[in-house]
Scaffold this motif. Sequence first.
Motif, mmCIF file in Angstrom:
data_model
loop_
_atom_site.group_PDB
_atom_site.id
_atom_site.type_symbol
_atom_site.label_atom_id
_atom_site.label_comp_id
_atom_site.label_asym_id
_atom_site.label_seq_id
_atom_site.Cartn_x
_atom_site.Cartn_y
_atom_site.Cartn_z
ATOM 1 N N ALA A 113 0.838 -1.203 0.000
ATOM 2 C CA ALA A 113 0.000 0.000 0.000
ATOM 3 C C ALA A 113 0.870 1.250 0.000
ATOM 4 N N ARG A 114 1.975 1.204 0.723
ATOM 5 C CA ARG A 114 2.873 2.360 0.751
ATOM 6 C C ARG A 114 3.485 2.624 -0.622
ATOM 7 N N VAL A 115 3.895 1.546 -1.286
ATOM 8 C CA VAL A 115 4.492 1.704 -2.614
ATOM 9 C C VAL A 115 3.449 2.230 -3.590
ATOM 10 N N ALA A 116 2.240 1.684 -3.532
ATOM 11 C CA ALA A 116 1.176 2.152 -4.424
ATOM 12 C C ALA A 116 0.860 3.616 -4.167
ATOM 13 N N ARG A 117 0.810 4.022 -2.891
ATOM 14 C CA ARG A 117 0.538 5.419 -2.553
ATOM 15 C C ARG A 117 1.658 6.324 -3.058
ATOM 16 N N MET A 118 2.896 5.832 -2.990
ATOM 17 C CA MET A 118 4.029 6.618 -3.447
ATOM 18 C C MET A 118 3.920 6.869 -4.954
ATOM 19 N N PHE A 119 3.582 5.832 -5.727
ATOM 20 C CA PHE A 119 3.425 6.015 -7.169
ATOM 21 C C PHE A 119 2.216 6.878 -7.496
ATOM 22 N N ARG A 120 1.146 6.724 -6.725
ATOM 23 C CA ARG A 120 -0.062 7.500 -6.985
ATOM 24 C C ARG A 120 0.173 8.978 -6.711
ATOM 25 N N ASN A 121 0.927 9.288 -5.667
ATOM 26 C CA ASN A 121 1.162 10.677 -5.290
ATOM 27 C C ASN A 121 2.409 11.277 -5.917
ATOM 28 N N GLU A 123 1.429 17.455 -7.528
ATOM 29 C CA GLU A 123 1.168 18.887 -7.650
ATOM 30 C C GLU A 123 1.354 19.369 -9.091
ATOM 31 N N ASN A 124 2.412 18.909 -9.761
ATOM 32 C CA ASN A 124 2.627 19.318 -11.155
ATOM 33 C C ASN A 124 1.518 18.789 -12.058
ATOM 34 N N ARG A 125 1.075 17.561 -11.815
ATOM 35 C CA ARG A 125 0.000 17.016 -12.640
ATOM 36 C C ARG A 125 -1.292 17.787 -12.432
ATOM 37 N N VAL A 126 -1.565 18.215 -11.205
ATOM 38 C CA VAL A 126 -2.780 18.986 -10.922
ATOM 39 C C VAL A 126 -2.721 20.329 -11.619
ATOM 40 N N HIS A 127 -1.585 21.030 -11.526
ATOM 41 C CA HIS A 127 -1.461 22.341 -12.187
ATOM 42 C C HIS A 127 -1.599 22.201 -13.694
ATOM 43 N N ARG A 128 -1.053 21.146 -14.255
ATOM 44 C CA ARG A 128 -1.151 20.939 -15.697
ATOM 45 C C ARG A 128 -2.612 20.707 -16.100
ATOM 46 N N GLU A 129 -3.355 19.957 -15.312
ATOM 47 C CA GLU A 129 -4.755 19.681 -15.630
ATOM 48 C C GLU A 129 -5.617 20.928 -15.469
ATOM 49 N N ILE A 130 -5.329 21.732 -14.450
ATOM 50 C CA ILE A 130 -6.104 22.956 -14.231
ATOM 51 C C ILE A 130 -5.849 23.964 -15.339
ATOM 52 N N SER A 131 -4.619 24.043 -15.819
ATOM 53 C CA SER A 131 -4.286 25.044 -16.830
ATOM 54 C C SER A 131 -4.784 24.670 -18.229
ATOM 55 N N LYS A 132 -5.248 23.457 -18.434
ATOM 56 C CA LYS A 132 -5.777 23.067 -19.741
ATOM 57 C C LYS A 132 -7.026 23.877 -20.064
ATOM 58 N N GLU A 133 -7.254 24.062 -21.346
ATOM 59 C CA GLU A 133 -8.452 24.772 -21.775
ATOM 60 C C GLU A 133 -9.643 23.834 -21.630
ATOM 61 N N LYS A 134 -10.710 24.349 -21.059
ATOM 62 C CA LYS A 134 -11.877 23.522 -20.790
ATOM 63 C C LYS A 134 -12.663 23.309 -22.079
ATOM 64 N N PRO A 135 -13.220 22.111 -22.278
ATOM 65 C CA PRO A 135 -14.025 21.873 -23.477
ATOM 66 C C PRO A 135 -15.335 22.655 -23.416
ATOM 67 N N ARG A 136 -15.782 23.084 -24.570
ATOM 68 C CA ARG A 136 -17.049 23.833 -24.619
ATOM 69 C C ARG A 136 -18.212 22.860 -24.562
ATOM 70 N N ALA A 137 -19.291 23.281 -23.926
ATOM 71 C CA ALA A 137 -20.479 22.456 -23.824
ATOM 72 C C ALA A 137 -21.194 22.445 -25.170
ATOM 73 N N ALA A 138 -21.847 21.327 -25.483
ATOM 74 C CA ALA A 138 -22.588 21.203 -26.735
ATOM 75 C C ALA A 138 -23.797 22.127 -26.698
ATOM 76 N N PRO A 139 -24.190 22.694 -27.851
ATOM 77 C CA PRO A 139 -25.367 23.579 -27.858
ATOM 78 C C PRO A 139 -26.642 22.788 -27.591
ATOM 79 N N ARG A 140 -27.591 23.429 -26.939
ATOM 80 C CA ARG A 140 -28.848 22.772 -26.600
ATOM 81 C C ARG A 140 -29.760 22.724 -27.826
ATOM 82 N N TYR A 141 -30.570 21.683 -27.870
ATOM 83 C CA TYR A 141 -31.517 21.509 -28.958
ATOM 84 C C TYR A 141 -32.710 22.408 -28.700
ATOM 85 N N GLU A 142 -33.140 23.108 -29.733
ATOM 86 C CA GLU A 142 -34.288 24.005 -29.582
ATOM 87 C C GLU A 142 -35.566 23.222 -29.762
#
Length: 182
Positions: A6-14, A18-37
């Motif tokens: 469990a310790r080894v798995a936690r080490m790889f998971r963590n 922090e760098n992975r989180v910042h990279r994901e936050i800085s990505k451009e968010k996908p636009r939502a599909a337009p609603r059907y009228e």
Amino acid sequence: MSNMGARVARMFRNFNLENRVHREISKEKPRAAPRYEANLPPSAGSSEAVETADSISQKNDPLLTLLKSVYVESKDPAAAEDSKDVKAGDEAERRPLRFSLPGEPYGLVELKDVPKGKLTIVEALKALGSHQRQPETWTTGKIAQEYSLDLKDTKALLEFFVPFQVHIIPPKTDSAKQIKAS
């Protein structure tokens, strides 16, 4: 061993989290599909909704009077009899306490009686000590009878719960120091 995994798995998971989180936050968010009228007529849908909302919010006097006239009282006669039997049986199945520690150790409440088939720690230590000192007098049957225990439980207690034995393991080398038994 699983704790280490469990310790080894936690080490790889963590790792580099922090760098992975910042990279994901800085990505451009996908636009939502337009609603059907939807082509609903505005007058037909809204009038039905208004009528439904009005009928829900109005009081219905006949139903209200019927609801006020209902009175439910439920009793479970079987449960009442069972609770009386348990209380009566519980008092009959208790035995007075044989031994206790002087005073109130550790702020515990002093016990007056114990259920049959159970022991307090003080009674268990007293029974084990008596059996160890005088095994021919304090036999398994006598201890079971004295403390209102099951014979099978008493045998298991005497076989597996042995707090007074000290085993001195001899050293592997003769040069090591050893405690002398006095």
